[in-house]
Write an enzyme that holds these catalytic residues in place. Structure first.
Site, PDB file in Angstrom:
ATOM      1  N   SER A  87     -10.304   2.528  -9.422  1.00  0.00           N
ATOM      2  CA  SER A  87     -10.380   3.944  -9.794  1.00  0.00           C
ATOM      3  C   SER A  87      -9.030   4.383 -10.344  1.00  0.00           C
ATOM      4  CB  SER A  87     -10.703   4.783  -8.563  1.00  0.00           C
ATOM      5  OG  SER A  87      -9.631   4.665  -7.645  1.00  0.00           O
TER       6      SER A  87
ATOM      7  N   LYS B 133      -5.152   7.726   6.433  1.00  0.00           N
ATOM      8  CA  LYS B 133      -6.500   7.207   6.688  1.00  0.00           C
ATOM      9  C   LYS B 133      -6.749   7.047   8.184  1.00  0.00           C
ATOM     10  CE  LYS B 133      -7.960   7.016   2.448  1.00  0.00           C
ATOM     11  NZ  LYS B 133      -8.739   8.193   1.979  1.00  0.00           N
TER      12      LYS B 133
ATOM     13  N   TYR C 222       0.843  -1.202   0.000  1.00  0.00           N
ATOM     14  CA  TYR C 222       0.000   0.000   0.000  1.00  0.00           C
ATOM     15  C   TYR C 222       0.878   1.252   0.000  1.00  0.00           C
ATOM     16  CZ  TYR C 222      -4.373   2.419   1.165  1.00  0.00           C
ATOM     17  OH  TYR C 222      -5.481   3.205   1.153  1.00  0.00           O
TER      18      TYR C 222
HETATM   19  P1  NAD Z   1     -10.302   8.834  -7.704  1.00  0.00           P
HETATM   20  O1  NAD Z   1      -9.080   8.929  -8.518  1.00  0.00           O
HETATM   21  O2  NAD Z   1     -11.603   8.752  -8.417  1.00  0.00           O
HETATM   22  O3  NAD Z   1     -10.461  10.017  -6.674  1.00  0.00           O
HETATM   23  C1  NAD Z   1      -9.426  10.739  -6.115  1.00  0.00           C
HETATM   24  C2  NAD Z   1      -9.653  12.163  -6.537  1.00  0.00           C
HETATM   25  O4  NAD Z   1      -8.860  13.043  -5.759  1.00  0.00           O
HETATM   26  C3  NAD Z   1      -9.281  12.421  -7.997  1.00  0.00           C
HETATM   27  O5  NAD Z   1     -10.385  12.982  -8.662  1.00  0.00           O
HETATM   28  C4  NAD Z   1      -8.140  13.428  -7.891  1.00  0.00           C
HETATM   29  O6  NAD Z   1      -8.134  14.327  -8.964  1.00  0.00           O
HETATM   30  C5  NAD Z   1      -8.497  14.113  -6.580  1.00  0.00           C
HETATM   31  N1  NAD Z   1      -7.409  14.838  -5.937  1.00  0.00           N
HETATM   32  C6  NAD Z   1      -6.139  14.421  -5.677  1.00  0.00           C
HETATM   33  N2  NAD Z   1      -5.457  15.393  -5.056  1.00  0.00           N
HETATM   34  C7  NAD Z   1      -6.318  16.447  -4.910  1.00  0.00           C
HETATM   35  C8  NAD Z   1      -6.192  17.745  -4.354  1.00  0.00           C
HETATM   36  N3  NAD Z   1      -5.046  18.158  -3.831  1.00  0.00           N
HETATM   37  N4  NAD Z   1      -7.259  18.567  -4.395  1.00  0.00           N
HETATM   38  C9  NAD Z   1      -8.431  18.166  -4.924  1.00  0.00           C
HETATM   39  N5  NAD Z   1      -8.611  16.948  -5.458  1.00  0.00           N
HETATM   40  C10 NAD Z   1      -7.561  16.104  -5.451  1.00  0.00           C
HETATM   41  O7  NAD Z   1     -10.090   7.576  -6.751  1.00  0.00           O
HETATM   42  P2  NAD Z   1     -10.982   6.913  -5.622  1.00  0.00           P
HETATM   43  O8  NAD Z   1     -10.326   5.611  -5.383  1.00  0.00           O
HETATM   44  O9  NAD Z   1     -12.419   6.929  -5.966  1.00  0.00           O
HETATM   45  O10 NAD Z   1     -10.716   7.825  -4.367  1.00  0.00           O
HETATM   46  C11 NAD Z   1     -11.715   8.528  -3.662  1.00  0.00           C
HETATM   47  C12 NAD Z   1     -11.562   8.289  -2.172  1.00  0.00           C
HETATM   48  O11 NAD Z   1     -11.858   6.927  -1.897  1.00  0.00           O
HETATM   49  C13 NAD Z   1     -10.141   8.522  -1.658  1.00  0.00           C
HETATM   50  O12 NAD Z   1     -10.205   9.124  -0.386  1.00  0.00           O
HETATM   51  C14 NAD Z   1      -9.606   7.115  -1.543  1.00  0.00           C
HETATM   52  O13 NAD Z   1      -8.546   7.003  -0.628  1.00  0.00           O
HETATM   53  C15 NAD Z   1     -10.850   6.413  -1.070  1.00  0.00           C
HETATM   54  N6  NAD Z   1     -10.811   4.946  -1.166  1.00  0.00           N
HETATM   55  C16 NAD Z   1     -10.534   4.339  -2.351  1.00  0.00           C
HETATM   56  C17 NAD Z   1     -10.496   2.944  -2.429  1.00  0.00           C
HETATM   57  C18 NAD Z   1     -10.217   2.241  -3.724  1.00  0.00           C
HETATM   58  O14 NAD Z   1      -9.954   1.044  -3.724  1.00  0.00           O
HETATM   59  N7  NAD Z   1     -10.277   2.919  -4.863  1.00  0.00           N
HETATM   60  C19 NAD Z   1     -10.758   2.176  -1.285  1.00  0.00           C
HETATM   61  C20 NAD Z   1     -11.053   2.821  -0.089  1.00  0.00           C
HETATM   62  C21 NAD Z   1     -11.085   4.208  -0.034  1.00  0.00           C
END
Ligand code: NAD
Length: 296
Positions: A232, A200, A192
Site C-alpha cells: 500500500s 499496534k 519497522y
Molecule cells: P494506506 O496508505 O492505504 O492506508 C492508510 C490510510 O491512513 C491512508 O489513506 C492515509 O491517508 C490515512 N491516514 C493517515 N493519517 C491519517 C489521519 N490522521 N487521519 C485520517 N486518515 C489518515 O495503507 P494500508 O497499509 O492499507 O493501511 C491501512 C491499515 O492497515 C493501517 O492501520 C496499517 O497499519 C494496517 N496494516 C497494513 C499492512 C501492510 O502491509 N500494508 C499490514 C498490516 C496492517
C-alpha cells in the site's frame, strides 16, 4: 434495509480500506468513507475522473458506489484541538468539519445511523505534515523522539478510541467495528517504523477493553484483523515492505500471493451476523505467517 459502513482511511485503491469497502459493498452494504484531509482532493478527483473504475468492479460486475466521502483527520477530536498552523495550512483550509466529532455529527445528519465502522489508518513517513514539523516517523524505536512516538500512537491507536467514542452512539445495536493491526505488535520486524509496533500493541489491547465497554453499553462488537504485508501507499513509505512480502511468500504455511481482497473478505465476515459471538479478538489474515517460529 442493507447495512451502512463508514470506513476511515481510504485515499486510493491500493490499501486495505479500499479492499474492505469492496468486500462490504459486494455483500450489500452502503459505503461511506473518511479520507485524510491532505489526500482528499486527489482522491475525489481520481474517483470522479474514473481512475478507479477498474478497481471498483464488484463480484457481480457492478461498480462499487461510495455514497459520500468525508474529509477526516483522526488526529483531532474537536475543532478546539486543531492548532493554528494546521487550520491555515493550504491542504486543510479548503475543507471543513473534518475532526472526528464533526465527521460523526455530519454522518448522523446525513444518514442517521451506521452498522459497521472500520479503522484502516495509520501514520507512516507519508505523514508530510509531521515531517514538516520536524518529527521523525521512520526511525528505529531506539532513536525515536518522544514527540514522534506519541504522534504515532495518537494517529494510529488513539484515533480508533476516538472514532468509537464518537461513532458508537450512532451505531445500531448489533453493529461491528474493525481495525487493522500487524504482527509487529507481538514480534520484532527489524526496520519497522519506530513507534508503530507500540501503536499496534496498544490497538490490540484496546480491542479487548473496547469490546467489553462497547459490548456492554451498546451491543457493539470490536475486533482487529492482523493483516499480512501489502504494498500500500503507507507500506511503501516504510521501505521494507518488499522484503516482508518476499519473506512471507518464502516462509508462510500458505505459499501463495497474499491479496488485500482476502483481508476485505475477513472484514466482511467479522462485520456480518456470521460473527455474532466474536468480539475482542485479533484475527490473523496473513497466509498463516503468524504461526511460524523460524525461517524455512
Ligand atoms: P494506506 O496508505 O492505504 O492506508 C492508510 C490510510 O491512513 C491512508 O489513506 C492515509 O491517508 C490515512 N491516514 C493517515 N493519517 C491519517 C489521519 N490522521 N487521519 C485520517 N486518515 C489518515 O495503507 P494500508 O497499509 O492499507 O493501511 C491501512 C491499515 O492497515 C493501517 O492501520 C496499517 O497499519 C494496517 N496494516 C497494513 C499492512 C501492510 O502491509 N500494508 C499490514 C498490516 C496492517
Amino acid at each position: 434495509r442493507g447495512k451502512r459502513a463508514f470506513i476511515a482511511g481510504v485515499a486510493d485503491d491500493d490499501g486495505y480500506g479500499w479492499a474492505i469497502a469492496k468486500s462490504l459493498a459486494s455483500a450489500g452494504a452502503e459505503i461511506l468513507v473518511g479520507t485524510w484531509v491532505p489526500a482528499l482532493n486527489i482522491f475525489e478527483t481520481s474517483l470522479q475522473r474514473g481512475k478507479f473504475d477498474e478497481s471498483r468492479v464488484l463480484r457481480d460486475g457492478s461498480l462499487m458506489n461510495i455514497s459520500k466521502v468525508y474529509p477526516l483527520d483522526a488526529v483531532y477530536d474537536t475543532p478546539e484541538d486543531v492548532p493554528q498552523d494546521v487550520k491555515s495550512n493550504r491542504r486543510y483550509a479548503g475543507s471543513s468539519k473534518w475532526t472526528v466529532k464533526e465527521v460523526a455529527e455530519s454522518v448522523k445528519e446525513d444518514f442517521g445511523s451506521i452498522d459497521i465502522l472500520v479503522h484502516s489508518l495509520a501514520n507512516g513517513s507519508e505523514q508530510k505534515i509531521l515531517i514538516e514539523q520536524g518529527m521523525q516517523v521512520s526511525k528505529p524505536l531506539l532513536e525515536i523522539s518522544r514527540h514522534a512516538y506519541l504522534a504515532t500512537v495518537s494517529s494510529s491507536s488513539y484515533s480508533f478510541v476516538s472514532l468509537l467514542k464518537h461513532f458508537v452512539p450512532l451505531m445500531n445495536p448489533g453493529g461491528a467495528t474493525i481495525s487493522l493491526t500487524a504482527g509487529s505488535s507481538q514480534r520484532v520486524l527489524p526496520g519497522y517504523v519506530g513507534g508503530m509496533s507500540s501503536a499496534k500493541a496498544a490497538l490490540e489491547s484496546d480491542t479487548k477493553v473496547l469490546a467489553f465497554e462497547a459490548g456492554r453499553r451498546h451491543k457493539i462488537r470490536v475486533n482487529a484483523i492482523s493483516a499480512g504485508p501489502l504494498r500500500s501507499r503507507a507500506a511503501k513509505a516504510t521501505g521494507i515492505i518488499d522484503m516482508l512480502i518476499d519473506y512471507s511468500l518464502a516462509n508462510a504455511p500458505l505459499q501463495k500471493e497474499f491479496l488485500a481482497e482476502e483481508v476485505g473478505n475477513a472484514a466482511a465476515f467479522l462485520a456480518s451476523p456470521l460473527a455474532s459471538a466474536i468480539t475482542g479478538t485479533v484475527l490473523y489474515v496473513d497466509n498463516g505467517m503468524n504461526a511460524m517460529g523460524v525461517a524455512v
